[in-house]
Design an enzyme around this catalytic site. Structure first.
Site, PDB file in Angstrom:
ATOM      1  N   GLU A  18       0.813  -1.212   0.000  1.00  0.00           N
ATOM      2  CA  GLU A  18       0.000   0.000   0.000  1.00  0.00           C
ATOM      3  C   GLU A  18       0.851   1.269   0.000  1.00  0.00           C
ATOM      4  OE1 GLU A  18      -2.495  -3.094   2.292  1.00  0.00           O
ATOM      5  OE2 GLU A  18      -0.379  -2.588   1.994  1.00  0.00           O
ATOM      6  N   LYS A  20       3.941   1.676  -1.229  1.00  0.00           N
ATOM      7  CA  LYS A  20       4.528   1.850  -2.567  1.00  0.00           C
ATOM      8  C   LYS A  20       3.537   2.514  -3.509  1.00  0.00           C
ATOM      9  CE  LYS A  20       5.602  -0.876  -6.680  1.00  0.00           C
ATOM     10  NZ  LYS A  20       6.827  -0.212  -7.128  1.00  0.00           N
ATOM     11  N   LYS A 117      24.157   1.335  -0.029  1.00  0.00           N
ATOM     12  CA  LYS A 117      23.595   0.204   0.685  1.00  0.00           C
ATOM     13  C   LYS A 117      23.734   0.372   2.202  1.00  0.00           C
ATOM     14  CE  LYS A 117      22.477  -2.226  -2.971  1.00  0.00           C
ATOM     15  NZ  LYS A 117      23.109  -3.494  -3.318  1.00  0.00           N
ATOM     16  N   ARG A 516      10.511   1.388  -4.159  1.00  0.00           N
ATOM     17  CA  ARG A 516      11.109   0.236  -4.839  1.00  0.00           C
ATOM     18  C   ARG A 516      11.034  -0.991  -3.930  1.00  0.00           C
ATOM     19  NH1 ARG A 516      12.296  -3.168  -8.831  1.00  0.00           N
ATOM     20  NH2 ARG A 516      14.465  -3.818  -8.952  1.00  0.00           N
ATOM     21  N   HIS A 642      28.576  -5.186 -14.128  1.00  0.00           N
ATOM     22  CA  HIS A 642      28.022  -3.897 -13.693  1.00  0.00           C
ATOM     23  C   HIS A 642      27.913  -3.870 -12.181  1.00  0.00           C
ATOM     24  CE1 HIS A 642      25.621  -0.306 -13.398  1.00  0.00           C
ATOM     25  NE2 HIS A 642      24.691  -0.967 -12.721  1.00  0.00           N
ATOM     26  N   HIS A 695      17.802   6.909 -11.445  1.00  0.00           N
ATOM     27  CA  HIS A 695      16.802   6.860 -10.386  1.00  0.00           C
ATOM     28  C   HIS A 695      16.057   8.182 -10.234  1.00  0.00           C
ATOM     29  CE1 HIS A 695      19.257   3.339  -9.295  1.00  0.00           C
ATOM     30  NE2 HIS A 695      18.110   2.854  -8.896  1.00  0.00           N
ATOM     31  N   CYS A 727      22.626   2.899 -14.433  1.00  0.00           N
ATOM     32  CA  CYS A 727      22.023   1.606 -14.116  1.00  0.00           C
ATOM     33  C   CYS A 727      20.972   1.285 -15.183  1.00  0.00           C
ATOM     34  CB  CYS A 727      21.404   1.654 -12.713  1.00  0.00           C
ATOM     35  SG  CYS A 727      21.237   0.035 -11.919  1.00  0.00           S
TER      36      CYS A 727
END
Length: 758
Positions: A18, A20, A117, A516, A642, A695, A727
């Site tokens: 929900e 997202k 990260k 995401r 990559h 992004h 990316c």
């Protein structure tokens, strides 16, 4: 004797994603901000209810975030980059979104902050930015507002906040270098204010997350804990919270802090519990994380009962909890209807993990483990299951020869053959692999999965998408093309679906960042490839053009790290099994005429252990797994890889050891800072630094890309450089994609002309 159970955090996204959906509707201005806020409030209410119903004693509050919890902390501290500030100096939700995405429904657009990260997980956070002139102020009341929400609902709660030292550690210096610790005197008053407000609300415990205590931090950073926590001392009890590894190397300092409890991760940390218990002050709470927050397997509660039962009487205050936040876990295993019951019985998602804590607490209090036996039998029995064991795979992994880890010749010889064969221009242009995953593409895959369309019609539709994307790339003028990956729902899930040893959930979503979400495969048994995976679509794409089309694969370490792995064998063995399966795929791609094969390993850094003493062993087997998957090809076949959004300087030696012919990396969002490391280490092979951030919906200009390209060729010999986005492009629209790539290609042509003049 008091035993309390608690968790460090709960998933935010909702059982049907929900959050997202509401975020994306708000960003596209389909709903108002008040509608988004309502969704968030309702999700928090539901999640507290679920935890209480499952038997959790102390509910976490402050674990909800609109994008990620580090960015929430930046907002709390008023640490807003100048380019993202409102003209009236106010701080609102759109400020947060501009920092994260570069744009929001209100305010002016500016390039987004860097993203990386969260320790060694696949969760991302927005990196705080610090300058010598950084100012901080309390201007974001989300934490206290949510505390009031939970109190008004009658819950016994434990506010959660990221610690000030970890927050500074996770950030980056912009501009002139200085010691980030110098900012502590400006940050601490805000933490003190928060604590004073919690005290007014009669909050008994607050969870302060300081996971950097599991790292090998410099002496001045370690010593700063004494100063900081002396300043934070108040009537609210502090549970100093650590996770992801052991903190025993810093235990002497920890025991001197004016806190009232310590949480440790017994799942991922190597602890002698007897020694830890003896070292901690007797009046402290010892909170032990014994339910794995990062995996989906049932806990062996019988074993944990045996481990913890002797300490029930030894320690006055013993808490049991999740190893880390359950943010990294799917929400509810009962939503899964299509997995065999034998397998489902092996799993435990966030709600079930809460139940596990309640069951274990009940048994420890009563000193009766009868109720735990049935729960644990399922996980004990799975080791003998035929679903788990494949003797042929086990034998092949044991018989790997050393020559299978090496290309025939070194890069200097391979590159000469490849240049003669490919005849590409200087600064060859390409993309990372995926192209926009439109609603029509997603609907097509879903309809096929549900059986609404036949395999024949599905293949016809995918073929048309591939034909269209090849035409678009040719028309744009890209030098090396890709097939677009329209058949792939996710770069890991797709390969897992085509390998034996994996199972998949329908609703096992976890948050990666913002809106995401990913649905990691679950590795339940020995891994093998029953048939080719990508060969058909790669061959078809290559038949449509005279230009080279890259074969696109996900590497063994990334498949491992972005799946929920088995816990009965080592990660090293799993990685080798996956690598052998991919090795067969790589050879098949070469055999049908694919000359360039990209094996993505964005998770290589992510898998790195937190302690440097453990790095060498991990990097050795991780690099070997890449070699095992890629070394089967001839010299003329070009291997690409990559990587993105990680601390490359930590693993530069390993990246060089990968010996990929070309590596493409994220650099645009970090303003090309990474190039300094590649220059410093004299990276010998070809490299494609990303020239724009995929992004962000912001379309890069030709001038901006030219500026970045000029910067790149100051750092690297032009003969080494490829040009590409940061990316894959699956999250972007076709309009954004085509404008951005057109500008990238035009900028590249302009720089080629500049070079040719000299």
């Amino acid at each position: 004797m008091a035993i309390i159970n608690h968790i460090l955090g709960f998933p935010r996204i909702g059982s049907n994603r929900e959050l997202k959906k509401a975020l994306e509707e708000y960003w596209s201005e389909k709903i108002l901000q008040e509608n988004l806020l309502t969704v968030g409030k309702e999700l928090r209410k539901i999640h507290w209810q679920e935890q209480k119903k499952a038997g959790i004693d102390l509910l976490p509050v402050g674990d909800f975030a609109w994008y990620d919890h580090v960015l929430s902390t930046s907002m709390l501290l008023g640490n807003i980059p100048q380019r993202h500030r409102n003209k009236d100096k106010s701080v609102d939700l759109d400020t947060l979104f501009r920092i994260a995405r570069g744009t929001a429904p209100t305010g002016h657009s500016a390039f987004a902050s860097d993203m990386t990260k969260w320790f060694n997980t696949n969760y991302h956070y927005i990196v705080p930015e610090f300058t010598k002139n950084s100012t901080f102020f309390y201007g974001w009341s989300q934490l206290l507002d949510e505390v009031d929400e939970a109190l008004n609902l009658g819950y016994k709660i434990k506010p959660v906040i990221l610690g000030p030292i970890t927050y500074l550690w996770l950030g980056k210096v912009k501009g002139d270098f200085f010691n980030r610790l110098d900012l502590l005197p400006d940050i601490l008053p805000i933490y003190q204010y928060i604590f004073s407000e919690l005290e007014k609300r009669d909050i008994n415990w607050v969870q302060i997350d300081e996971p950097i205590l599991a790292l090998d931090i410099p002496f001045d950073w370690l010593m700063s804990f004494k100063h900081v926590y002396k300043k934070l001392k108040c009537k609210v009890n502090i549970l100093l919270t650590t996770y992801f590894d052991s903190v025993m190397h810093n235990i002497d300092t920890i025991c001197q802090l004016p806190v009232q409890g310590l949480h440790v991760d017994l799942v991922y940390g190597k602890y002698d519990l007897c020694s830890l218990n003896n070292r901690l002050p007797k009046d402290w709470v010892l909170s032990v994380g014994i339910i794995n927050g990062r995996n989906i397997w049932r806990a062996d509660l019988m074993d944990w009962f045996s481990v913890l039962n002797p300490y029930v009487k030894k320690r006055k205050n013993l808490w049991i909890g999740s190893s880390c936040s359950l943010l990294h876990s799917p929400i509810d295993v009962h939503l899964e209807k299509n997995i065999d019951q034998e397998i489902i019985n092996w799993f435990s998602f966030a709600i079930q993990k809460c139940k596990e804590l309640a069951l274990l607490k009940e048994s420890l209090v009563s000193n009766d483990n009868t109720v735990l036996r049935t729960w644990s039998d399922f996980i004990k029995n799975r080791i003998r299951s035929n679903i788990v064991n494949n003797l042929e795979v086990q034998q092949r992994e044991k018989l790997i020869q050393s020559n299978q880890y090496k290309r025939k010749n070194p890069y200097v010889l391979r590159s000469k053959k490849q240049k003669e064969k490919y005849n590409l221009p200087i600064l060859p242009t390409t993309t990372i692999g995926s192209f926009p995953q439109t609603n029509d593409v997603r609907k097509l895959r879903l309809d096929f999965k549900k059986g609404n369309i036949s395999l024949e019609n599905y293949n016809i539709a995918i073929s048309q998408y591939i034909k269209d994307v090849i035409f678009r790339q040719d028309n744009l003028g890209l030098d090396v093309l890709v097939h677009g990956e329209f058949e792939r729902n996710d770069m890991v899930e797709y390969f897992g679906e085509n390998l034996d040893g994996f199972v998949f959930t329908n609703n096992g979503w976890i948050q990666s960042y913002g809106s995401r979400c990913v649905k990691p495969p679950i590795i339940i048994g020995d891994v093998s490839r029953p048939k080719s995976i990508s060969v058909k679509w790669s061959q078809y794409a290559q038949s449509l053009t005279d230009k080279f089309v890259k074969g696109m694969l996900t590497g063994p370490v990334t498949i491992l790290c972005w799946s929920f792995p088995r816990e009965d064998i080592s990660r090293e063995v799993i990685a080798r099994q996956i690598a052998l399966a991919l090795r067969d795929e790589v050879k098949d791609l070469e055999n049908i005429g694919i000359k360039i094969i990209q094996i993505d390993e964005p998770a290589l850094r992510e898998g790195l252990p937190l302690r440097k003493s453990d790095w060498k062993s991990y990097l050795k087997w991780a690099v070997e797994a890449f070699h095992l998957s890629s070394s089967v090809v001839k010299d003329e076949t070009q291997i690409h890889t990559h990587m993105c959004y990680c601390e490359f300087n930590d693993i530069m030696d390993a990246i060089i050891s990968l010996d990929a012919d070309v590596i493409t990396i994220e650099t645009a969002r970090s303003d090309m800072e990474l190039l300094d490391f590649f220059k410093k280490f004299k990276y010998p092979n070809a490299i494609g630094p990303g020239v724009y951030d995929i992004h962000s919906p912001t379309i890069p200009t030709v001038r901006n890309i030219e500026t970045l390209l000029r910067k790149i060729i100051q750092f690297l010999p032009v003969e080494q450089v490829w040009v590409n986005p940061d990316c894959g492009l699956k999250t972007r629209t076709w309009t954004e994609t085509e404008f951005s790539l057109r500008n990238m290609i035009q900028a590249t042509k302009n720089i080629r002309e500049e070079i040719n003049k000299f």
